[in-house]
Scaffold this motif. Structure first.
Motif, PDB file in Angstrom:
ATOM      1  N   TRP A 185     -31.182  63.187  12.875  1.00 40.30           N
ATOM      2  CA  TRP A 185     -32.048  63.423  14.178  1.00 40.30           C
ATOM      3  C   TRP A 185     -33.451  62.743  14.542  1.00 40.30           C
ATOM      4  O   TRP A 185     -33.931  62.654  15.473  1.00 40.30           O
ATOM      5  CB  TRP A 185     -32.491  65.045  14.205  1.00 40.30           C
ATOM      6  N   THR A 186     -34.033  62.082  13.134  1.00 42.24           N
ATOM      7  CA  THR A 186     -35.064  61.380  13.323  1.00 42.24           C
ATOM      8  C   THR A 186     -34.998  59.904  12.843  1.00 42.24           C
ATOM      9  O   THR A 186     -35.840  59.214  12.895  1.00 42.24           O
ATOM     10  CB  THR A 186     -36.533  62.032  12.475  1.00 42.24           C
ATOM     11  N   ARG A 187     -33.783  59.709  12.637  1.00 45.33           N
ATOM     12  CA  ARG A 187     -33.286  58.420  11.958  1.00 45.33           C
ATOM     13  C   ARG A 187     -34.368  57.746  10.922  1.00 45.33           C
ATOM     14  O   ARG A 187     -34.673  56.813  10.918  1.00 45.33           O
ATOM     15  CB  ARG A 187     -33.470  57.339  13.189  1.00 45.33           C
ATOM     16  N   GLU A 188     -34.371  58.865   9.902  1.00 45.83           N
ATOM     17  CA  GLU A 188     -35.238  58.614   8.895  1.00 45.83           C
ATOM     18  C   GLU A 188     -34.530  58.668   7.571  1.00 45.83           C
ATOM     19  O   GLU A 188     -33.533  59.331   7.476  1.00 45.83           O
ATOM     20  CB  GLU A 188     -36.240  59.662   8.657  1.00 45.83           C
ATOM     21  N   ARG A 229     -40.636  64.397  18.404  1.00 47.21           N
ATOM     22  CA  ARG A 229     -41.531  65.286  18.683  1.00 47.21           C
ATOM     23  C   ARG A 229     -42.018  65.557  20.346  1.00 47.21           C
ATOM     24  O   ARG A 229     -42.324  66.735  20.679  1.00 47.21           O
ATOM     25  CB  ARG A 229     -42.824  65.115  17.899  1.00 47.21           C
ATOM     26  N   GLU A 230     -42.269  64.647  20.834  1.00 50.00           N
ATOM     27  CA  GLU A 230     -42.608  64.471  22.373  1.00 50.00           C
ATOM     28  C   GLU A 230     -41.605  64.985  23.062  1.00 50.00           C
ATOM     29  O   GLU A 230     -41.808  66.002  23.993  1.00 50.00           O
ATOM     30  CB  GLU A 230     -42.740  63.077  22.432  1.00 50.00           C
ATOM     31  N   THR A 231     -40.254  64.706  22.785  1.00 51.91           N
ATOM     32  CA  THR A 231     -39.271  65.051  23.716  1.00 51.91           C
ATOM     33  C   THR A 231     -39.030  66.598  23.499  1.00 51.91           C
ATOM     34  O   THR A 231     -38.895  67.546  24.482  1.00 51.91           O
ATOM     35  CB  THR A 231     -37.822  64.639  23.188  1.00 51.91           C
ATOM     36  N   SER A 233     -41.105  68.989  22.370  1.00 55.32           N
ATOM     37  CA  SER A 233     -42.455  69.539  23.120  1.00 55.32           C
ATOM     38  C   SER A 233     -42.238  70.023  24.350  1.00 55.32           C
ATOM     39  O   SER A 233     -42.730  71.043  24.954  1.00 55.32           O
ATOM     40  CB  SER A 233     -43.619  68.931  22.653  1.00 55.32           C
ATOM     41  N   GLN A 234     -41.637  68.993  25.133  1.00 54.10           N
ATOM     42  CA  GLN A 234     -41.334  69.312  26.649  1.00 54.10           C
ATOM     43  C   GLN A 234     -40.427  70.633  26.839  1.00 54.10           C
ATOM     44  O   GLN A 234     -40.387  71.240  27.698  1.00 54.10           O
ATOM     45  CB  GLN A 234     -40.885  68.135  27.086  1.00 54.10           C
ATOM     46  N   ARG A 235     -39.554  70.727  25.893  1.00 58.69           N
ATOM     47  CA  ARG A 235     -38.520  71.652  25.848  1.00 58.69           C
ATOM     48  C   ARG A 235     -38.920  73.003  24.883  1.00 58.69           C
ATOM     49  O   ARG A 235     -38.032  73.874  24.829  1.00 58.69           O
ATOM     50  CB  ARG A 235     -37.245  71.131  25.386  1.00 58.69           C
ATOM     51  N   ASP A 236     -40.116  72.937  24.410  1.00 57.87           N
ATOM     52  CA  ASP A 236     -40.746  74.108  23.795  1.00 57.87           C
ATOM     53  C   ASP A 236     -39.813  74.321  22.667  1.00 57.87           C
ATOM     54  O   ASP A 236     -39.799  75.493  21.955  1.00 57.87           O
ATOM     55  CB  ASP A 236     -40.457  75.508  24.489  1.00 57.87           C
ATOM     56  N   TYR A 237     -39.283  73.172  21.901  1.00 59.32           N
ATOM     57  CA  TYR A 237     -38.515  73.411  20.499  1.00 59.32           C
ATOM     58  C   TYR A 237     -39.722  73.077  19.603  1.00 59.32           C
ATOM     59  O   TYR A 237     -40.182  71.974  19.831  1.00 59.32           O
ATOM     60  CB  TYR A 237     -37.400  72.549  20.452  1.00 59.32           C
ATOM     61  N   PRO A 238     -39.818  73.634  18.501  1.00 60.94           N
ATOM     62  CA  PRO A 238     -40.806  72.990  17.414  1.00 60.94           C
ATOM     63  C   PRO A 238     -40.244  71.810  16.626  1.00 60.94           C
ATOM     64  O   PRO A 238     -39.100  71.956  16.532  1.00 60.94           O
ATOM     65  CB  PRO A 238     -41.166  74.255  16.588  1.00 60.94           C
ATOM     66  N   ILE A 239     -40.935  71.039  15.828  1.00 59.72           N
ATOM     67  CA  ILE A 239     -40.564  70.101  14.945  1.00 59.72           C
ATOM     68  C   ILE A 239     -41.208  70.291  13.884  1.00 59.72           C
ATOM     69  O   ILE A 239     -42.539  70.187  14.144  1.00 59.72           O
ATOM     70  CB  ILE A 239     -40.492  68.752  15.766  1.00 59.72           C
ATOM     71  N   GLU A 255     -27.800  68.510  20.566  1.00 58.07           N
ATOM     72  CA  GLU A 255     -28.230  67.120  20.857  1.00 58.07           C
ATOM     73  C   GLU A 255     -29.335  66.586  20.283  1.00 58.07           C
ATOM     74  O   GLU A 255     -29.507  65.385  19.645  1.00 58.07           O
ATOM     75  CB  GLU A 255     -28.451  66.950  22.438  1.00 58.07           C
ATOM     76  N   TYR A 256     -30.254  67.434  19.796  1.00 57.14           N
ATOM     77  CA  TYR A 256     -31.745  67.124  19.053  1.00 57.14           C
ATOM     78  C   TYR A 256     -31.568  67.310  17.776  1.00 57.14           C
ATOM     79  O   TYR A 256     -32.461  67.238  17.129  1.00 57.14           O
ATOM     80  CB  TYR A 256     -32.776  67.878  19.626  1.00 57.14           C
ATOM     81  N   ALA A 257     -30.347  67.830  17.015  1.00 54.75           N
ATOM     82  CA  ALA A 257     -30.376  68.235  15.718  1.00 54.75           C
ATOM     83  C   ALA A 257     -29.248  67.277  15.405  1.00 54.75           C
ATOM     84  O   ALA A 257     -28.712  67.316  14.250  1.00 54.75           O
ATOM     85  CB  ALA A 257     -29.912  69.480  15.719  1.00 54.75           C
ATOM     86  N   SER A 258     -29.169  65.980  16.188  1.00 55.00           N
ATOM     87  CA  SER A 258     -28.032  64.995  15.697  1.00 55.00           C
ATOM     88  C   SER A 258     -28.523  63.721  16.019  1.00 55.00           C
ATOM     89  O   SER A 258     -29.706  63.719  16.647  1.00 55.00           O
ATOM     90  CB  SER A 258     -26.865  65.249  16.068  1.00 55.00           C
ATOM     91  N   GLU A 259     -27.538  62.812  16.144  1.00 55.47           N
ATOM     92  CA  GLU A 259     -27.867  61.505  16.355  1.00 55.47           C
ATOM     93  C   GLU A 259     -27.901  61.244  17.837  1.00 55.47           C
ATOM     94  O   GLU A 259     -28.279  60.345  18.598  1.00 55.47           O
ATOM     95  CB  GLU A 259     -26.993  60.472  15.757  1.00 55.47           C
ATOM     96  N   LEU A 260     -27.242  62.204  18.717  1.00 56.37           N
ATOM     97  CA  LEU A 260     -26.845  62.284  19.954  1.00 56.37           C
ATOM     98  C   LEU A 260     -27.972  61.720  21.038  1.00 56.37           C
ATOM     99  O   LEU A 260     -27.499  61.076  21.623  1.00 56.37           O
ATOM    100  CB  LEU A 260     -26.324  63.488  20.447  1.00 56.37           C
ATOM    101  N   TRP A 261     -29.089  62.397  20.832  1.00 54.35           N
ATOM    102  CA  TRP A 261     -30.158  61.986  21.702  1.00 54.35           C
ATOM    103  C   TRP A 261     -30.510  60.506  21.810  1.00 54.35           C
ATOM    104  O   TRP A 261     -30.737  60.373  22.849  1.00 54.35           O
ATOM    105  CB  TRP A 261     -31.379  63.019  21.496  1.00 54.35           C
ATOM    106  N   TRP A 262     -30.668  59.794  20.577  1.00 55.48           N
ATOM    107  CA  TRP A 262     -31.053  58.837  20.693  1.00 55.48           C
ATOM    108  C   TRP A 262     -29.927  57.589  20.608  1.00 55.48           C
ATOM    109  O   TRP A 262     -30.254  56.561  20.906  1.00 55.48           O
ATOM    110  CB  TRP A 262     -32.114  58.370  19.333  1.00 55.48           C
ATOM    111  N   ARG A 263     -28.472  57.934  20.257  1.00 60.66           N
ATOM    112  CA  ARG A 263     -27.600  56.875  20.322  1.00 60.66           C
ATOM    113  C   ARG A 263     -26.939  57.154  21.795  1.00 60.66           C
ATOM    114  O   ARG A 263     -26.428  56.258  22.186  1.00 60.66           O
ATOM    115  CB  ARG A 263     -26.549  57.567  19.319  1.00 60.66           C
TER     116      ARG A 263
END
Ligand SMILES: [Zn+2]
Length: 311
Positions: A185-188, A229-231, A233-239, A255-263
């Motif tokens: 999810w963060t590509r780290e 984090r920016e994305t 925070s707009q959806r009120d999800y904490p990181i 979507e945000y708990a996987s690679e989906l959002w950035w891939r």
């Protein structure tokens, strides 16, 4: 590399052998604290590294061969029994004193620091989330990394396609016991952080992010944490902080708990050839719909005609 002095970060430095490594832990095995006074009663398993994961510099390399040679030549001890020998060796052999005294501090043994070294090649692979289903033939060539289902939760690797995967990284990610992790999810990439007094089995996923591959020295892709984090925070999800809890917060959209959002994967319907019967059924259905449309048109015309006549 000060992380090597932190007992929570699973990167260790053996002063005696001048070797930096990532820990290898069996399920149920507590990492333990490896302080200035090493525990000789215990042999730890490690994945030795060639590069500093934070600066990308090649490390000087281990002195295992030099150690054995010094012990053999100076003390005539040839048996390679790790426990017996310590009783017969002077204290300098239990720390970095022996190699500093012999002027080995500038002696480079790391093959990666030498000119003729070949970087580990890039390979393709995927971390597949563990399920009870066995891999199907159509999935190949896919690497089934950590496909053992009955794992303690602390050993599960999140599924994804790591953007950096050299042969060495692939084998480390392929072994659930290597304390290195990839966060899709963060590509780290990062070294696991554990409570040293407990086994990893039920510990949450926590990492210290790294910026260079410890085995081939290539730069790892930039972390997407600020963007996520920016994305979020707009959806009120904490990181959360990766060193406190690297997993996505509960109820975070997949979507945000996987690679989906950035891939930005596109969901495509599965296309396959229809069977003859399916084709015939399709044609039948199309003819039926055409007839229906004709009838509807006729009825609409008739109604319009009737309305005109009524006026
Ligand atoms: Zn690599």
């Amino acid at each position: 590399m000060d992380a090597a002095a932190d007992p929570r970060v699973q990167i260790v430095y053996s002063a005696r052998f001048r070797a930096f490594s990532i820990r290898h832990l069996e399920p149920g095995e507590a990492p333990g604290t490896i302080g200035p006074r090493p525990d000789f009663r215990r042999i730890i398993q490690v994945w030795q590294i060639e590069f500093c994961p934070w600066t990308g510099e090649a490390l000087p390399g281990d002195l295992n061969d030099e150690y054995r040679r010094a012990v053999e030549q100076e003390y005539g001890i040839e048996d390679w029994s790790p426990f017996e020998r310590y009783r017969r060796l002077p204290a300098e052999f239990l720390s970095d004193a022996w190699w500093r005294k012999r002027g080995l501090a500038t002696h480079i043994t790391n093959p990666a620091a030498k000119a003729r070294w070949r970087r580990p090649q890039i390979v393709r692979g995927k971390i597949v989330e563990t399920t009870l289903a066995t891999p199907v033939y159509e999935d190949w060539p896919k690497w089934w990394i950590g496909s053992y289902v009955f794992l303690p939760p602390g050993y599960r690797r999140p599924g994804g396609t790591p953007p950096h995967m050299c042969e060495r990284m692939h084998s480390a990610l392929g072994d659930i016991r290597a304390m290195i992790s990839y966060l899709p999810w963060t590509r780290e990439y990062g070294i696991r952080i554990l409570n040293p007094r407990r086994a990893a089995d039920y510990q949450r996923l926590r990492i210290r992010p790294i910026s260079f591959c410890p085995w081939c020295g290539r730069k790892l892709p930039e972390s997407l944490r600020p963007k996520l984090r920016e994305t979020l925070s707009q959806r009120d999800y904490p990181i959360s902080d990766p060193e406190v809890d690297a997993s996505p917060a509960l109820y975070t959209a997949y979507e945000y708990a996987s690679e989906l959002w950035w891939r930005k994967y596109k969901m495509r319907p599965i296309r396959r050839k229809l069977t003859k019967a399916e084709k015939r059924a399709d044609e039948r259905f199309a003819r039926k719909m055409a007839r229906q449309r004709k009838r509807d048109l006729a009825a609409a015309k008739k109604a319009a005609h009737a309305a005109k006549a009524a006026r």
